[in-house]
Motif scaffolding. Structure first.
Motif, short mmCIF file in Angstrom:
data_model
loop_
_atom_site.label_atom_id
_atom_site.label_comp_id
_atom_site.label_asym_id
_atom_site.label_seq_id
_atom_site.Cartn_x
_atom_site.Cartn_y
_atom_site.Cartn_z
N VAL A 4 5.52 31.52 38.80
CA VAL A 4 4.21 31.46 38.13
C VAL A 4 3.18 32.16 39.00
O VAL A 4 2.69 31.62 39.99
CB VAL A 4 3.79 30.01 37.84
CG1 VAL A 4 2.48 30.00 37.04
CG2 VAL A 4 4.89 29.28 37.07
N GLU A 59 5.81 35.18 35.43
CA GLU A 59 4.73 34.72 34.56
C GLU A 59 3.37 35.25 35.01
O GLU A 59 2.89 34.92 36.10
CB GLU A 59 4.73 33.18 34.60
CG GLU A 59 3.49 32.47 34.10
CD GLU A 59 3.30 32.58 32.61
OE1 GLU A 59 3.22 33.72 32.11
OE2 GLU A 59 3.22 31.52 31.96
N LEU A 86 4.33 31.55 27.60
CA LEU A 86 5.09 30.61 28.43
C LEU A 86 5.88 29.65 27.53
O LEU A 86 7.06 29.39 27.78
CB LEU A 86 4.14 29.83 29.36
CG LEU A 86 4.79 28.69 30.15
CD1 LEU A 86 5.90 29.21 31.07
CD2 LEU A 86 3.75 27.93 30.96
N TYR A 112 11.77 34.51 34.73
CA TYR A 112 10.52 34.89 34.04
C TYR A 112 9.44 35.05 35.10
O TYR A 112 9.13 34.11 35.83
CB TYR A 112 10.12 33.81 33.02
CG TYR A 112 8.74 34.08 32.41
CD1 TYR A 112 8.37 35.37 32.02
CD2 TYR A 112 7.83 33.04 32.21
CE1 TYR A 112 7.12 35.61 31.47
CE2 TYR A 112 6.58 33.28 31.65
CZ TYR A 112 6.23 34.57 31.29
OH TYR A 112 4.99 34.82 30.76
#
Ligand code: NAP
Length: 350
Positions: free
Chosen positions: A258, A236, A243, A234
């Motif tokens: 992230v 982000e 999330l 993922y």
């Protein structure tokens, strides 16, 4: 001959933006101020005088518009002063040994027509591929590009054929991450905030699936529909409810890079995240990163991506605002998703 003197239009922060709301056009103003002489003053420390050509609108500028005590990760803007950000500029005068008059550069400059730069000279890179559109160096070949490159290859550590999900997928960073993932034969899904963006993701950028998160009643259901076998990576960009939904869909040994949490920047209190237990169950690695720690990879990144652009393997969408007068609206628009692709401002075309 005496150096030329010009009026210098600039974008100034009027006051700090309080927590709990997005930035507004009225938080900044465009002013034509003092006449500037186009030469570095005698006795100045090593400096550059630059003509700004293109400016980059970036989500992190929202936090610089607020007052932080103690100081945050990047310094706050000062009310009454010009705001700064990444941009593409031409050197008009230089007393720095690394830069010559006429060089094209990208780095942190002022939101104004001309800037005298005496600090942060280390933030500048000389532009080597001047045959490509210079605006690319506000995004695709600039800070957003190296963010996508470092976040995907270094932080997310992709393997061929993995299942990748990218949020804010049509943004400056997201569109590139998705294309890198496709180049590794990954199955790539993106989310974005309009049907027009979803269409571009699927039909221009080659994403396998995409969905308009604003039209979904349940993000977990949307992710299960698009990625029934779960998510290996993922990327982000948004945080908050996305999330939380992603955490429920991560596969064993998945990675979450992230990069940013734009949905949280304007909130007074961040959204709670409920599903962190999934990190343990599925042994998922979640790692935040700052692009500033990856600038040593910049030249390698630039060469690789320029090659991919020339081969037609990377495409790119920009949202171009013409003129400093339109810069405040362009910046503010990031927070409602008004931009379609990388948002930039043209100050001057050469
Ligand atoms: P961008 O995606 O070009 O522009 C921001 C986009 O975010 C908007 O177009 C909008 O698209 C989406 N958005 C705005 N508000 C939202 C909300 N409340 N919920 C969900 N989506 C929202 O920006 P970017 O430059 O590529 O940056 C993407 C992310 O990377 C940001 O979080 C930024 O802070 C981060 N970043 C981090 C680093 C680093 O060093 N870690 C460096 C650069 C950027 P939609 O229409 O899809 O909603």
């Amino acid at each position: 001959m005496a150096p030329e003197a010009v009026r210098n239009k600039k974008v100034v922060l009027k006051h700090y933006v309080e927590a709990g709301r997005g930035p507004r056009e009225s938080d900044v103003e465009v002013v034509a101020t003092e006449t500037v002489v186009l030469a570095i003053p005698n006795g100045s420390p090593p400096a550059l005088l630059v003509k700004n050509l293109y400016l980059s609108c970036d989500p992190y500028m929202r936090s610089r518009m607020a007052k932080h005590d103690p100081p945050g990760f990047v310094p706050d803007f000062t009310p009454g002063s010009v705001i700064t950000g990444f941009g593409v500029s031409r050197v008009v005068d230089s007393t720095h040994p690394d830069f010559m008059v006429g060089d094209l550069i990208w780095g942190i400059t002022g939101w104004e027509e001309y800037s005298l730069i005496v600090s942060d000279l280390g933030s500048f890179f000389k532009i080597r591929y001047t045959d490509l559109p210079l605006s690319y160096y506000t995004g695709l070949l600039g800070m957003a590009g190296i963010t996508a490159y470092a976040g995907f290859y270094q932080v997310a550590q992709p393997k061929k054929g993995e299942r990748v999900f990218v949020s804010a997928a049509l943004g400056a960073v997201g569109q590139l991450v998705g294309q890198f993932a496709k180049l590794m034969d990954c199955y790539v899904v993106g989310s974005a905030g309009s049907d027009e963006k979803v269409d571009l993701l699927k039909n221009k950028f080659g994403f396998d699936e995409a969905f308009n998160y604003k039209q979904e009643t349940d993000l977990n259901t949307a992710l299960k529909r698009c990625l029934p076998e779960g998510i290996d990576i993922y990327f982000e960009n948004v945080g908050g409810p996305m999330l939380d939904a992603v955490l429920l869909n991560m596969r064993v040994h998945g990675r979450i890079a992230v990069c940013g949490m734009i949905s949280q920047l304007n909130l007074e209190k961040p959204d709670p995240v409920h599903n962190l237990f999934c990190l343990i169950m599925n042994q998922v690695k979640m790692e935040g990163f700052a692009v500033s720690n990856f600038y040593h990879l910049y030249r390698e990144f630039e060469d690789e991506v320029v090659q991919l652009i020339r081969e037609g393997k990377i495409t790119y969408v920009e949202d171009v605002a013409e003129g400093l007068e339109n810069a405040p609206a362009a910046l503010v628009g990031l927070f409602s998703g008004r931009n379609v692709g990388k948002q930039l401002v043209v100050v001057a075309r050469e």
